[in-house]
Design a protein around this motif. Structure first.
Motif, PDB file in Angstrom:
ATOM      1  N   HIS A  60      -5.379  -6.507   4.599  1.00 33.07           N
ATOM      2  CA  HIS A  60      -5.435  -5.039   4.594  1.00 33.07           C
ATOM      3  C   HIS A  60      -4.121  -4.443   5.103  1.00 33.07           C
ATOM      4  CE1 HIS A  60      -6.651  -1.090   6.530  1.00 33.07           C
ATOM      5  NE2 HIS A  60      -6.949  -0.904   5.259  1.00 33.07           N
ATOM      6  N   ALA A  61      -3.565  -5.036   6.137  1.00 34.85           N
ATOM      7  CA  ALA A  61      -2.298  -4.543   6.690  1.00 34.85           C
ATOM      8  C   ALA A  61      -1.169  -4.657   5.676  1.00 34.85           C
ATOM      9  CB  ALA A  61      -1.946  -5.326   7.958  1.00 34.85           C
ATOM     10  N   MET A  62      -1.073  -5.782   5.003  1.00 34.81           N
ATOM     11  CA  MET A  62      -0.020  -5.972   4.010  1.00 34.81           C
ATOM     12  C   MET A  62      -0.171  -4.982   2.863  1.00 34.81           C
ATOM     13  SD  MET A  62       2.028  -8.411   5.013  1.00 34.81           S
ATOM     14  CE  MET A  62       2.809  -8.884   3.486  1.00 34.81           C
ATOM     15  N   ARG A  63      -1.404  -4.779   2.411  1.00 38.58           N
ATOM     16  CA  ARG A  63      -1.641  -3.854   1.300  1.00 38.58           C
ATOM     17  C   ARG A  63      -1.286  -2.422   1.699  1.00 38.58           C
ATOM     18  NH1 ARG A  63      -6.478  -5.227   0.314  1.00 38.58           N
ATOM     19  NH2 ARG A  63      -7.562  -3.588   1.467  1.00 38.58           N
ATOM     20  N   GLU A  64      -1.676  -2.017   2.905  1.00 37.87           N
ATOM     21  CA  GLU A  64      -1.390  -0.664   3.367  1.00 37.87           C
ATOM     22  C   GLU A  64       0.112  -0.427   3.532  1.00 37.87           C
ATOM     23  OE1 GLU A  64      -3.591   2.078   4.256  1.00 37.87           O
ATOM     24  OE2 GLU A  64      -4.685   0.848   2.797  1.00 37.87           O
ATOM     25  N   MET A  65       0.802  -1.404   4.092  1.00 41.40           N
ATOM     26  CA  MET A  65       2.244  -1.256   4.274  1.00 41.40           C
ATOM     27  C   MET A  65       2.971  -1.121   2.939  1.00 41.40           C
ATOM     28  SD  MET A  65       3.596  -3.618   7.437  1.00 41.40           S
ATOM     29  CE  MET A  65       2.619  -5.074   7.101  1.00 41.40           C
ATOM     30  N   MET A  66       2.647  -1.985   2.009  1.00 40.18           N
ATOM     31  CA  MET A  66       3.332  -1.987   0.721  1.00 40.18           C
ATOM     32  C   MET A  66       2.983  -0.754  -0.109  1.00 40.18           C
ATOM     33  SD  MET A  66       2.944  -6.066  -0.134  1.00 40.18           S
ATOM     34  CE  MET A  66       3.849  -6.005  -1.666  1.00 40.18           C
ATOM     35  N   THR A  67       1.756  -0.264   0.038  1.00 39.61           N
ATOM     36  CA  THR A  67       1.320   0.906  -0.730  1.00 39.61           C
ATOM     37  C   THR A  67       1.896   2.197  -0.166  1.00 39.61           C
ATOM     38  OG1 THR A  67      -0.755  -0.188  -1.341  1.00 39.61           O
ATOM     39  CG2 THR A  67      -0.678   2.217  -1.549  1.00 39.61           C
ATOM     40  N   ASN A  68       1.856   2.345   1.152  1.00 37.31           N
ATOM     41  CA  ASN A  68       2.214   3.621   1.786  1.00 37.31           C
ATOM     42  C   ASN A  68       3.651   3.695   2.289  1.00 37.31           C
ATOM     43  OD1 ASN A  68      -0.494   4.487   1.439  1.00 37.31           O
ATOM     44  ND2 ASN A  68      -1.097   3.484   3.348  1.00 37.31           N
ATOM     45  N   GLU A  69       4.284   2.542   2.508  1.00 40.85           N
ATOM     46  CA  GLU A  69       5.615   2.553   3.119  1.00 40.85           C
ATOM     47  C   GLU A  69       6.684   1.897   2.257  1.00 40.85           C
ATOM     48  OE1 GLU A  69       5.460   1.462   7.405  1.00 40.85           O
ATOM     49  OE2 GLU A  69       3.302   1.233   7.040  1.00 40.85           O
ATOM     50  N   GLY A  70       6.281   1.347   1.142  1.00 37.58           N
ATOM     51  CA  GLY A  70       7.255   0.719   0.262  1.00 37.58           C
ATOM     52  C   GLY A  70       7.015  -0.772   0.110  1.00 37.58           C
ATOM     53  N   PHE A  71       7.366  -1.283  -1.052  1.00 36.58           N
ATOM     54  CA  PHE A  71       7.096  -2.683  -1.382  1.00 36.58           C
ATOM     55  C   PHE A  71       7.786  -3.642  -0.419  1.00 36.58           C
ATOM     56  CE2 PHE A  71       7.922  -6.628  -3.722  1.00 36.58           C
ATOM     57  CZ  PHE A  71       6.639  -6.947  -4.140  1.00 36.58           C
ATOM     58  N   PHE A  72       8.995  -3.289   0.042  1.00 37.34           N
ATOM     59  CA  PHE A  72       9.768  -4.194   0.880  1.00 37.34           C
ATOM     60  C   PHE A  72       9.587  -3.926   2.382  1.00 37.34           C
ATOM     61  CE2 PHE A  72      12.135  -4.151  -3.166  1.00 37.34           C
ATOM     62  CZ  PHE A  72      12.157  -5.513  -3.433  1.00 37.34           C
ATOM     63  N   ARG A  73       8.637  -3.058   2.747  1.00 34.00           N
ATOM     64  CA  ARG A  73       8.437  -2.754   4.163  1.00 34.00           C
ATOM     65  C   ARG A  73       8.101  -3.982   5.001  1.00 34.00           C
ATOM     66  NH1 ARG A  73       8.882  -2.025   8.561  1.00 34.00           N
ATOM     67  NH2 ARG A  73       8.494  -0.215   9.872  1.00 34.00           N
ATOM     68  N   PRO A  74       7.326  -4.948   4.503  1.00 37.78           N
ATOM     69  CA  PRO A  74       6.987  -6.116   5.331  1.00 37.78           C
ATOM     70  C   PRO A  74       8.172  -7.017   5.675  1.00 37.78           C
ATOM     71  CG  PRO A  74       5.362  -5.828   3.590  1.00 37.78           C
ATOM     72  CD  PRO A  74       6.497  -4.901   3.274  1.00 37.78           C
ATOM     73  N   VAL A  75       9.325  -6.821   5.026  1.00 37.39           N
ATOM     74  CA  VAL A  75      10.485  -7.663   5.341  1.00 37.39           C
ATOM     75  C   VAL A  75      11.597  -6.872   6.024  1.00 37.39           C
ATOM     76  CG1 VAL A  75      10.002  -9.314   3.508  1.00 37.39           C
ATOM     77  CG2 VAL A  75      11.482  -7.347   3.037  1.00 37.39           C
ATOM     78  N   ARG A  76      11.314  -5.634   6.425  1.00 38.19           N
ATOM     79  CA  ARG A  76      12.332  -4.827   7.093  1.00 38.19           C
ATOM     80  C   ARG A  76      12.670  -5.440   8.448  1.00 38.19           C
ATOM     81  NH1 ARG A  76      12.279   0.722  10.054  1.00 38.19           N
ATOM     82  NH2 ARG A  76      14.340   1.538   9.568  1.00 38.19           N
ATOM     83  N   GLY A  77      13.942  -5.657   8.685  1.00 42.93           N
ATOM     84  CA  GLY A  77      14.407  -6.245   9.933  1.00 42.93           C
ATOM     85  C   GLY A  77      14.547  -7.754   9.886  1.00 42.93           C
ATOM     86  N   MET A  78      14.228  -8.365   8.763  1.00 44.29           N
ATOM     87  CA  MET A  78      14.291  -9.827   8.674  1.00 44.29           C
ATOM     88  C   MET A  78      15.717 -10.335   8.842  1.00 44.29           C
ATOM     89  SD  MET A  78      12.685 -12.375   5.787  1.00 44.29           S
ATOM     90  CE  MET A  78      13.783 -11.857   4.465  1.00 44.29           C
ATOM     91  N   HIS A  79      16.708  -9.565   8.377  1.00 39.40           N
ATOM     92  CA  HIS A  79      18.090 -10.015   8.480  1.00 39.40           C
ATOM     93  C   HIS A  79      18.536 -10.141   9.941  1.00 39.40           C
ATOM     94  CE1 HIS A  79      18.262  -5.646   8.775  1.00 39.40           C
ATOM     95  NE2 HIS A  79      19.475  -5.738   9.264  1.00 39.40           N
ATOM     96  N   VAL A  80      17.959  -9.323  10.816  1.00 33.88           N
ATOM     97  CA  VAL A  80      18.300  -9.414  12.242  1.00 33.88           C
ATOM     98  C   VAL A  80      17.874 -10.780  12.790  1.00 33.88           C
ATOM     99  CG1 VAL A  80      17.915  -8.419  14.523  1.00 33.88           C
ATOM    100  CG2 VAL A  80      18.037  -6.928  12.516  1.00 33.88           C
TER     101      VAL A  80
END
Length: 327
Positions: A60-80
């Motif tokens: 549910h968390a992954m679906r909500e993030m990708m739907t409401n905040e953008g497809f790539f939201r779950p990987v934001r900050g990964m480069h750090v």
């Protein structure tokens, strides 16, 4: 002719940089492959989540993030994490291997649980010195409605408003968590290897099973400390009451009350500066159960990530020691 010990510790003639490279590649793979689950864990551990960031589970968390905040939201900050994980794990694995040899006092490396645990403690000190500030920036980018446009913006605002020392606010907590985490992790890994791969030959299946089991157990045991670390990294202060309003990090990067303050309630605004204050604030928000928020995603994150780390690390040890046949 090479021996199993050559594979376990890499030949003495091998340059230390190669040993560190194996650890660096393993660390980057460990943190990046399961990074989206780490985002879910961070959000679930926030003791005062935004109403729009309350999730029923990982899917549910992954679906909500990708739907409401953008497809790539779950990987934001990964480069750090990727940038910090390379040198941090290079130091971690190289220190672990060296200290394991020194403390075991035996040619049978990996068969002394006490030596493995102590070696893990020393390795953790070096690892966390590099990972703690990266983790602080990463978690501020992971939370819902993060006020930062990116890692550099986060670093700049932290320097201007709080001082760079805040990046190490959770260092003591991180050590308090990671020393038992890595000690349990390494002891369990080596114990599983004793059962599945006593001769310490290159056996990918045993490395994956041992790594997954070690990561799951260590993650479950240290979850309460991880919740404290998340609070220290993401929330500057908290408005505490019994059953009263809570505080959230808004887009203006300030902590505000979620509801109006009832006149008959007593409140205390306290900044979570260290482990003790974090424990007190978390307990006042919901009791002992709050300390285990995010347990499932934390365990599900650590199982494959530690399995990946060990399988990658053992592969590169095997490869660099000249015993690998690359297909």
């Amino acid at each position: 002719m090479t021996t199993s010990d050559d594979y376990e510790s890499l030949p003495d003639s091998m340059h230390p940089a190669i040993h560190m490279a194996a650890g660096a590649l393993a660390g980057i793979g460990e943190h990046c492959i399961m990074y989206p689950i780490d985002v879910v864990k961070t959000r679930m551990q926030c003791i005062n989540p935004d109403p729009h960031a309350k999730y029923r589970g990982i899917v549910h968390a992954m679906r909500e993030m990708m739907t409401n905040e953008g497809f790539f939201r779950p990987v934001r900050g990964m480069h750090v994490v990727a940038i910090a994980a390379g040198p941090a794990h290079a130091l971690y694995f190289s220190c672990y291997e060296r200290m394991k040899l020194l403390l075991s006092g035996s040619s049978q490396v990996g068969h002394n649980p006490l030596a493995n645990g102590l070696a893990g403690c020393f390795a953790t000190l070096l690892h966390d010195a590099l990972m703690v500030p990266a983790d602080a920036i990463k978690q501020r980018l992971q939370i819902y409605a993060s006020p930062y446009s990116g890692a550099m913006d986060c670093l700049r605002k932290i320097r201007q408003r709080e001082g760079l020392s805040v990046l190490y606010r959770s260092y003591t907590t991180q050590l308090t968590m990671n020393i038992p985490f890595h000690s349990v992790h390494l002891i369990v890994y080596e114990l599983f290897q004793d059962e599945l791969n006593y001769e310490r030959a290159y056996d990918p299946i045993s490395h994956v099973i041992s790594g997954a089991a070690a990561g799951a157990l260590a993650a479950a045991i240290t979850t309460p400390l991880d919740v404290c670390k998340t609070l220290l990294n993401t929330q500057e202060c908290c408005l505490v009451s019994t059953g009263g309003p809570t505080c959230v990090l808004t887009k203006s990067s300030t902590i505000t009350s979620a509801t109006a303050t009832p006149p008959n309630k007593a409140f205390a605004t306290e900044e979570a500066k260290g482990l003790i204050s974090a424990v007190r604030l978390i307990y006042m928000q919901g009791g002992l159960t709050v300390f285990f928020k995010g347990l499932t995603p934390r365990v599900l994150y650590q199982m494959p990530s530690t399995a990946v780390a060990w399988s990658c690390y053992e592969f590169f040890k095997h490869f660099f020691s000249g015993k690998s046949t690359v297909l």
